[in-house]
Write an enzyme that holds these catalytic residues in place. Structure first.
Site, PDB file in Angstrom:
ATOM      1  N   ASN A 112     -20.282 -35.950  -5.041  1.00 54.35           N
ATOM      2  CA  ASN A 112     -20.195 -35.320  -6.377  1.00 54.35           C
ATOM      3  C   ASN A 112     -19.999 -36.540  -7.248  1.00 54.35           C
ATOM      4  O   ASN A 112     -20.387 -37.681  -7.297  1.00 54.35           O
ATOM      5  CB  ASN A 112     -18.432 -34.782  -7.013  1.00 54.35           C
ATOM      6  CG  ASN A 112     -17.473 -36.352  -6.586  1.00 54.35           C
ATOM      7  OD1 ASN A 112     -17.296 -37.060  -7.485  1.00 54.35           O
ATOM      8  ND2 ASN A 112     -15.918 -35.933  -6.120  1.00 54.35           N
ATOM      9  N   ASP A 156     -13.023 -31.691  -1.724  1.00 55.88           N
ATOM     10  CA  ASP A 156     -12.052 -30.919  -0.730  1.00 55.88           C
ATOM     11  C   ASP A 156     -12.421 -31.581   0.418  1.00 55.88           C
ATOM     12  O   ASP A 156     -11.381 -30.440   0.805  1.00 55.88           O
ATOM     13  CB  ASP A 156     -12.329 -29.533  -1.698  1.00 55.88           C
ATOM     14  CG  ASP A 156     -11.461 -30.131  -3.105  1.00 55.88           C
ATOM     15  OD1 ASP A 156     -10.757 -30.817  -3.836  1.00 55.88           O
ATOM     16  OD2 ASP A 156     -11.658 -29.005  -4.312  1.00 55.88           O
ATOM     17  N   LYS A 201     -28.718 -38.565  13.406  1.00 51.84           N
ATOM     18  CA  LYS A 201     -29.317 -38.109  12.073  1.00 51.84           C
ATOM     19  C   LYS A 201     -29.468 -35.943  12.759  1.00 51.84           C
ATOM     20  O   LYS A 201     -29.747 -36.554  13.618  1.00 51.84           O
ATOM     21  CB  LYS A 201     -30.379 -38.931  11.620  1.00 51.84           C
ATOM     22  CG  LYS A 201     -31.046 -38.263  10.573  1.00 51.84           C
ATOM     23  CD  LYS A 201     -32.725 -38.828   9.768  1.00 51.84           C
ATOM     24  CE  LYS A 201     -33.320 -37.923   8.988  1.00 51.84           C
ATOM     25  NZ  LYS A 201     -34.465 -38.229   8.645  1.00 51.84           N
ATOM     26  N   PHE A 211      -5.736 -35.262 -12.166  1.00 53.33           N
ATOM     27  CA  PHE A 211      -6.182 -35.427 -13.020  1.00 53.33           C
ATOM     28  C   PHE A 211      -6.745 -33.776 -12.720  1.00 53.33           C
ATOM     29  O   PHE A 211      -6.840 -33.361 -11.397  1.00 53.33           O
ATOM     30  CB  PHE A 211      -7.549 -36.347 -12.719  1.00 53.33           C
ATOM     31  CG  PHE A 211      -7.723 -37.341 -14.398  1.00 53.33           C
ATOM     32  CD1 PHE A 211      -6.948 -38.265 -14.024  1.00 53.33           C
ATOM     33  CD2 PHE A 211      -8.035 -36.684 -15.312  1.00 53.33           C
ATOM     34  CE1 PHE A 211      -6.636 -39.280 -14.466  1.00 53.33           C
ATOM     35  CE2 PHE A 211      -8.570 -37.449 -16.152  1.00 53.33           C
ATOM     36  CZ  PHE A 211      -7.273 -39.234 -16.178  1.00 53.33           C
ATOM     37  N   LYS A 232      -2.289 -26.209 -10.536  1.00 54.85           N
ATOM     38  CA  LYS A 232      -2.255 -27.517  -9.914  1.00 54.85           C
ATOM     39  C   LYS A 232      -1.121 -28.357 -10.410  1.00 54.85           C
ATOM     40  O   LYS A 232      -0.779 -29.057  -9.210  1.00 54.85           O
ATOM     41  CB  LYS A 232      -3.856 -28.557 -10.467  1.00 54.85           C
ATOM     42  CG  LYS A 232      -4.710 -27.727  -9.591  1.00 54.85           C
ATOM     43  CD  LYS A 232      -6.215 -28.931  -9.962  1.00 54.85           C
ATOM     44  CE  LYS A 232      -7.403 -28.164  -9.410  1.00 54.85           C
ATOM     45  NZ  LYS A 232      -8.453 -28.617  -9.796  1.00 54.85           N
TER      46      LYS A 232
END
Ligand code: PMT
Length: 397
Positions: free
Chosen positions: A210, A279, A289, A322, A336
């Site tokens: 991310n 996640d 590959k 967070f 959460k």
């Protein structure tokens, strides 16, 4: 615990009979957990040998401004930047005048001009010299510029005079320095902070990840170090250098971050999870590959362990997560907070470009069981200080 814990202090020694007390100041500063480097003027070396100061501080003594060997190592600019505090003790009348005029004719005076650190002076001189209008004006000028003046004491002087001008005793000087840092709020605490993204391998050359830059987590680590904490920073791959003065562990995957987190958190007081952990990871990582195959490809993913929930379950830490959300930010964050069994969660709206992932600034809400505190948009560095301040005050840590 002392607010001088983890602080970097340059002890500047100038010429005067009180220079012998500087050796004792080094010891007292070290007792408080500070790291000390000594810079001496030529006149100071007439009163106390650099070797004594080197042996006590455990670092080479610096004295030459124009020394190519020294400049190649830790030159005057590096020293000036290194320090959290420049303490000049004893500060002679001559050196105080030198500071007032902004001279840069010695290593110590050049550091004084170049440093962003707090500057404190402990004057030492004959009582008549201290009372002279020039000295009075010089001290007042330094105070106007924010220089802290410690002492002097009154009493019998080396020359036999009696009056003000004796340098304060080392214990008193070090005690007075403690109040110069408002931080120190986390002295003696161990904080573990996760930062950056994780990378979950698909094959030897590809991964899922991310846009986390690590800036928020690294800013928290810097702020915690500044506040005197013993910091462990566990980071996924990012482009920024880790702060100095912390235990740094580089990881790639969520599983590696989990292992490092549980180990570091076992004896920690506070755990803050700023990392953007993937996640899911690939159910199996291809050894070679993956070849292009037709128009579509399916990759089977399985859930990663939840790091912050595991730390909350397995340790006694005060645990802060967070919540990066793009909608219904506060209600998802509250969910959460409860599901992961955290003490607090920092809700972060990541739908905007100007805050959140990879931005210089951030805007968040601190949410715990009984309150919400909004932190309006500000730099991640400032936000990190404000979050830690709130955490310590509100939760009495
Ligand atoms: O790194 P920057 O570019 O500065 O950006 C900062 C940030 C936006 C990444 C940061 O402020 C932030 O919001 N971090 C949390 C990102 C995230 O993954 O949030 P989440 O809502 O998916 O996860 C909730 C909490 O669980 C987080 O504390 C996360 O670290 C933790 N988690 C999530 C998944 C998992 N498997 N293990 C975890 O510990």
């Amino acid at each position: 615990m002392s607010s001088l814990s983890n602080k970097r202090i340059i002890l500047g020694v100038t010429g005067g009979i009180a220079a012998y007390k500087s050796a004792e100041i080094i010891r007292r500063l070290q007792d408080q957990g500070a790291e000390v480097r000594v810079v001496m003027t030529a006149a100071a070396e007439e009163f106390i040998r650099p070797l004594t100061m080197q042996a006590l501080s455990g670092n080479p003594v610096h004295s030459q401004l124009l020394d190519s060997e020294a400049e190649a190592g830790m030159g005057h600019i590096e020293l000036a930047r290194w320090a959290d505090l420049l303490l000049i003790a004893p500060a002679s009348a001559d050196f105080i005048a030198n500071m007032v005029h902004g001279r840069a004719d010695s290593l110590l005076s050049a550091i004084h001009l170049a440093t962003p650190a707090i500057v404190a002076v402990a004057p030492a001189m004959n009582q008549a010299m201290w009372a002279h209008a020039a000295s009075v004006a010089n001290i007042s000028m330094l105070q106007e510029r924010g220089v802290r003046i410690i002492g002097p004491d009154e009493g019998i002087q080396a020359c036999g005079d009696v009056g003000p001008g004796r340098m304060q005793q080392p214990d008193a000087i070090v005690h007075n320095l403690g109040s110069l840092f408002q931080t120190g709020r986390l002295a003696g605490k161990k904080l573990v902070i996760t930062a950056g993204p994780t990378r979950e391998a698909l094959d030897p050359v590809r991964y899922i990840s991310n846009h986390s830059s690590g800036k928020m987590g690294y800013a928290l680590a810097e702020a915690a170090i500044e506040a005197g904490a013993n910091v462990s920073l566990i980071s996924g791959p990012v482009a920024i250098a880790p702060p100095e003065r912390c235990q740094f562990t580089a990881v790639e995957s969520a599983q590696q971050m989990l292992n490092a987190s549980l180990e570091a958190a076992a004896d920690a007081d506070i755990f803050i999870a700023a990392a953007a952990v993937a996640d899911y990871r690939a159910s199996s990582v291809a050894e070679q590959k993956i070849k292009k195959q037709g128009e579509q490809i399916s990759i089977s993913l399985e859930k990663n362990p939840d790091i912050v929930a595991s730390v909350a379950q397995q340790t006694d830490c005060f645990v802060v997560g967070f919540a990066a959300e793009t909608q219904d930010v506060e209600s998802y964050a509250r969910d959460k907070l409860a599901r992961k069994n955290l003490h607090a969660i920092i809700a972060n709206d990541v739908s905007r470009g100007d805050v959140g992932f990879n931005a210089e600034d951030n805007e968040v809400s601190w949410i715990d069981a009984d309150s919400t505190k909004v932190f309006s948009k500000r730099s991640k560095a400032q936000l990190a200080r404000d979050i830690l301040e709130h955490m310590v005050n509100h939760h009495k840590l």
